[in-house]
Scaffold this motif. Structure first.
Motif, PDB file in Angstrom:
ATOM      1  N   PHE A   8       0.850  -1.177   0.000  1.00 27.63           N
ATOM      2  CA  PHE A   8       0.000   0.000   0.000  1.00 27.63           C
ATOM      3  C   PHE A   8       0.887   1.229   0.000  1.00 27.63           C
ATOM      4  CE2 PHE A   8      -1.965  -3.424   2.394  1.00 27.63           C
ATOM      5  CZ  PHE A   8      -3.126  -3.622   1.654  1.00 27.63           C
ATOM      6  N   SER A   9       0.581   2.171  -0.876  1.00 30.18           N
ATOM      7  CA  SER A   9       1.362   3.407  -0.954  1.00 30.18           C
ATOM      8  C   SER A   9       0.443   4.602  -0.772  1.00 30.18           C
ATOM      9  CB  SER A   9       2.063   3.519  -2.309  1.00 30.18           C
ATOM     10  OG  SER A   9       3.022   2.497  -2.433  1.00 30.18           O
ATOM     11  N   VAL A  10       0.984   5.615  -0.127  1.00 32.98           N
ATOM     12  CA  VAL A  10       0.233   6.850   0.090  1.00 32.98           C
ATOM     13  C   VAL A  10       1.077   8.020  -0.411  1.00 32.98           C
ATOM     14  CG1 VAL A  10      -0.735   8.406   1.831  1.00 32.98           C
ATOM     15  CG2 VAL A  10      -0.943   5.932   2.119  1.00 32.98           C
ATOM     16  N   PRO A  11       0.544   8.807  -1.357  1.00 32.69           N
ATOM     17  CA  PRO A  11       1.243  10.041  -1.726  1.00 32.69           C
ATOM     18  C   PRO A  11       1.213  10.981  -0.514  1.00 32.69           C
ATOM     19  CG  PRO A  11      -0.484   9.484  -3.324  1.00 32.69           C
ATOM     20  CD  PRO A  11      -0.664   8.591  -2.136  1.00 32.69           C
ATOM     21  N   MET A  12       2.348  11.280   0.057  1.00 34.93           N
ATOM     22  CA  MET A  12       2.404  12.023   1.314  1.00 34.93           C
ATOM     23  C   MET A  12       1.816  13.424   1.200  1.00 34.93           C
ATOM     24  SD  MET A  12       3.415   9.753   3.334  1.00 34.93           S
ATOM     25  CE  MET A  12       3.698  10.679   4.830  1.00 34.93           C
ATOM     26  N   ALA A  13       1.827  13.999   0.015  1.00 39.15           N
ATOM     27  CA  ALA A  13       1.244  15.336  -0.170  1.00 39.15           C
ATOM     28  C   ALA A  13      -0.279  15.318  -0.031  1.00 39.15           C
ATOM     29  CB  ALA A  13       1.651  15.908  -1.525  1.00 39.15           C
ATOM     30  N   THR A  14      -0.883  14.133   0.005  1.00 37.59           N
ATOM     31  CA  THR A  14      -2.342  14.052   0.178  1.00 37.59           C
ATOM     32  C   THR A  14      -2.753  13.992   1.636  1.00 37.59           C
ATOM     33  OG1 THR A  14      -2.444  11.630   0.061  1.00 37.59           O
ATOM     34  CG2 THR A  14      -2.579  12.838  -2.041  1.00 37.59           C
ATOM     35  N   VAL A  15      -1.779  13.959   2.563  1.00 35.18           N
ATOM     36  CA  VAL A  15      -2.079  13.940   3.987  1.00 35.18           C
ATOM     37  C   VAL A  15      -2.399  15.372   4.409  1.00 35.18           C
ATOM     38  CG1 VAL A  15      -1.174  13.474   6.294  1.00 35.18           C
ATOM     39  CG2 VAL A  15      -0.602  11.950   4.384  1.00 35.18           C
ATOM     40  N   HIS A  16      -3.594  15.577   4.967  1.00 34.62           N
ATOM     41  CA  HIS A  16      -4.031  16.923   5.357  1.00 34.62           C
ATOM     42  C   HIS A  16      -4.646  16.916   6.744  1.00 34.62           C
ATOM     43  CE1 HIS A  16      -3.291  18.432   1.342  1.00 34.62           C
ATOM     44  NE2 HIS A  16      -4.017  17.454   0.842  1.00 34.62           N
ATOM     45  N   SER A  17      -4.536  18.040   7.392  1.00 33.54           N
ATOM     46  CA  SER A  17      -5.170  18.254   8.693  1.00 33.54           C
ATOM     47  C   SER A  17      -6.246  19.320   8.526  1.00 33.54           C
ATOM     48  CB  SER A  17      -4.123  18.699   9.720  1.00 33.54           C
ATOM     49  OG  SER A  17      -3.714  20.035   9.442  1.00 33.54           O
ATOM     50  N   ASP A  18      -6.690  19.861   9.637  1.00 30.86           N
ATOM     51  CA  ASP A  18      -7.692  20.918   9.582  1.00 30.86           C
ATOM     52  C   ASP A  18      -7.074  22.312   9.515  1.00 30.86           C
ATOM     53  OD1 ASP A  18      -6.663  20.791  12.133  1.00 30.86           O
ATOM     54  OD2 ASP A  18      -8.578  21.140  13.133  1.00 30.86           O
ATOM     55  N   LYS A  19      -5.744  22.393   9.446  1.00 26.94           N
ATOM     56  CA  LYS A  19      -5.045  23.686   9.424  1.00 26.94           C
ATOM     57  C   LYS A  19      -4.027  23.734   8.287  1.00 26.94           C
ATOM     58  CE  LYS A  19      -6.708  25.102  13.435  1.00 26.94           C
ATOM     59  NZ  LYS A  19      -7.811  25.997  13.467  1.00 26.94           N
ATOM     60  N   SER A  20      -4.127  24.728   7.422  1.00 28.97           N
ATOM     61  CA  SER A  20      -3.202  24.836   6.293  1.00 28.97           C
ATOM     62  C   SER A  20      -1.769  25.102   6.767  1.00 28.97           C
ATOM     63  CB  SER A  20      -3.659  25.931   5.330  1.00 28.97           C
ATOM     64  OG  SER A  20      -3.683  27.185   5.984  1.00 28.97           O
ATOM     65  N   GLN A  21      -1.583  25.841   7.869  1.00 30.98           N
ATOM     66  CA  GLN A  21      -0.226  26.086   8.375  1.00 30.98           C
ATOM     67  C   GLN A  21       0.417  24.792   8.852  1.00 30.98           C
ATOM     68  OE1 GLN A  21      -1.307  29.190  11.209  1.00 30.98           O
ATOM     69  NE2 GLN A  21       0.001  30.613  10.071  1.00 30.98           N
ATOM     70  N   ARG A  22      -0.366  23.926   9.498  1.00 26.88           N
ATOM     71  CA  ARG A  22       0.131  22.625   9.947  1.00 26.88           C
ATOM     72  C   ARG A  22       0.511  21.778   8.738  1.00 26.88           C
ATOM     73  NH1 ARG A  22      -4.253  20.213  13.050  1.00 26.88           N
ATOM     74  NH2 ARG A  22      -3.675  21.733  14.616  1.00 26.88           N
ATOM     75  N   ASP A  23      -0.323  21.815   7.708  1.00 24.25           N
ATOM     76  CA  ASP A  23      -0.043  21.051   6.489  1.00 24.25           C
ATOM     77  C   ASP A  23       1.249  21.528   5.829  1.00 24.25           C
ATOM     78  OD1 ASP A  23      -2.404  19.713   6.982  1.00 24.25           O
ATOM     79  OD2 ASP A  23      -3.540  20.802   5.454  1.00 24.25           O
ATOM     80  N   ALA A  24       1.476  22.830   5.821  1.00 22.63           N
ATOM     81  CA  ALA A  24       2.700  23.374   5.222  1.00 22.63           C
ATOM     82  C   ALA A  24       3.927  22.887   5.984  1.00 22.63           C
ATOM     83  CB  ALA A  24       2.648  24.894   5.193  1.00 22.63           C
ATOM     84  N   GLN A  25       3.856  22.847   7.313  1.00 23.61           N
ATOM     85  CA  GLN A  25       4.964  22.338   8.118  1.00 23.61           C
ATOM     86  C   GLN A  25       5.196  20.852   7.849  1.00 23.61           C
ATOM     87  OE1 GLN A  25       7.140  23.946  10.276  1.00 23.61           O
ATOM     88  NE2 GLN A  25       6.237  25.792   9.393  1.00 23.61           N
ATOM     89  N   PHE A  26       4.099  20.086   7.773  1.00 23.39           N
ATOM     90  CA  PHE A  26       4.186  18.651   7.496  1.00 23.39           C
ATOM     91  C   PHE A  26       4.841  18.416   6.140  1.00 23.39           C
ATOM     92  CE2 PHE A  26       2.549  14.729   5.665  1.00 23.39           C
ATOM     93  CZ  PHE A  26       2.736  13.814   6.696  1.00 23.39           C
ATOM     94  N   ASP A  27       4.351  19.118   5.106  1.00 23.82           N
ATOM     95  CA  ASP A  27       4.853  18.917   3.742  1.00 23.82           C
ATOM     96  C   ASP A  27       6.307  19.350   3.593  1.00 23.82           C
ATOM     97  OD1 ASP A  27       2.360  17.981   3.056  1.00 23.82           O
ATOM     98  OD2 ASP A  27       1.766  19.776   1.937  1.00 23.82           O
ATOM     99  N   GLY A  28       6.722  20.352   4.341  1.00 23.04           N
ATOM    100  CA  GLY A  28       8.074  20.886   4.198  1.00 23.04           C
ATOM    101  C   GLY A  28       9.030  20.389   5.257  1.00 23.04           C
ATOM    102  N   ARG A  29       9.097  21.100   6.365  1.00 20.83           N
ATOM    103  CA  ARG A  29      10.081  20.861   7.416  1.00 20.83           C
ATOM    104  C   ARG A  29      10.026  19.451   7.997  1.00 20.83           C
ATOM    105  NH1 ARG A  29       9.861  21.230  12.988  1.00 20.83           N
ATOM    106  NH2 ARG A  29       7.680  21.847  12.960  1.00 20.83           N
ATOM    107  N   ILE A  30       8.839  18.895   8.181  1.00 25.50           N
ATOM    108  CA  ILE A  30       8.715  17.621   8.888  1.00 25.50           C
ATOM    109  C   ILE A  30       8.916  16.426   7.951  1.00 25.50           C
ATOM    110  CG2 ILE A  30       7.162  16.167  10.253  1.00 25.50           C
ATOM    111  CD1 ILE A  30       5.866  18.911  11.169  1.00 25.50           C
ATOM    112  N   MET A  31       8.112  16.307   6.904  1.00 21.50           N
ATOM    113  CA  MET A  31       8.172  15.121   6.036  1.00 21.50           C
ATOM    114  C   MET A  31       8.892  15.349   4.706  1.00 21.50           C
ATOM    115  SD  MET A  31       6.971  12.697   7.806  1.00 21.50           S
ATOM    116  CE  MET A  31       6.795  11.398   6.593  1.00 21.50           C
ATOM    117  N   ASP A  32       9.151  16.602   4.341  1.00 23.57           N
ATOM    118  CA  ASP A  32       9.848  16.920   3.090  1.00 23.57           C
ATOM    119  C   ASP A  32       9.286  16.098   1.929  1.00 23.57           C
ATOM    120  OD1 ASP A  32      11.566  17.873   1.167  1.00 23.57           O
ATOM    121  OD2 ASP A  32      13.381  17.047   2.071  1.00 23.57           O
TER     122      ASP A  32
END
Length: 130
Positions: A8-32
């Motif tokens: 099973f594969s998950v495109p990590m950019a499709t992981v979202h929360s209820d906050k766009s700022q949190r998503d930006a941190q996840f996509d960049g600094r945290i999970m790259d």
């Protein structure tokens, strides 16, 4: 009655929360996600489901596999539960992800936001006979 192979594969950019700022941190600094775009689980041992659970009955199973996150692959073992619903089996599980094991930066942010040193990867899979 036996799951012999699964990936099973998950495109990590499709992981979202209820906050766009949190998503930006996840996509960049945290999970790259630009460098590590996909998370993948591969089953390494068969799961014997026999006897299949009766309708509405929840059974527990153990799964063994490899999980790849943030460019790091590690073996994982976890419990999943399955419930038969008509012609399908709904399977739920979770894997505790210790950030340091996968070289993932802890999401804590300068004392402003603090988190545990792990996260939970949760999933729901629906199996049907083809």
């Amino acid at each position: 009655t036996t799951v012999t192979a699964a990936t099973f594969s998950v495109p990590m950019a499709t992981v979202h929360s209820d906050k766009s700022q949190r998503d930006a941190q996840f996509d960049g600094r945290i999970m790259d996600v630009a460098q590590y775009p996909t998370g993948t689980f591969t089953l390494t041992s068969p799961i014997d489901l026999a006897p299949l659970p009766a309708g509405g009955v929840v059974k527990s199973y153990t799964a063994h596999g490899t999980l790849t996150l943030h460019g790091t692959t590690r073996p994982v073992t976890f419990t999943l539960t399955a419930e038969r619903k008509g012609a399908q089996i709904d399977t739920v599980g979770h894997i505790r992800v210790l950030f340091s094991d996968w070289n993932i930066q802890n999401p804590s942010l300068g004392g402003f936001v603090t988190t545990q040193n792990y996260g939970q990867l949760e999933f729901l899979l629906v199996f049907g006979k083809s």
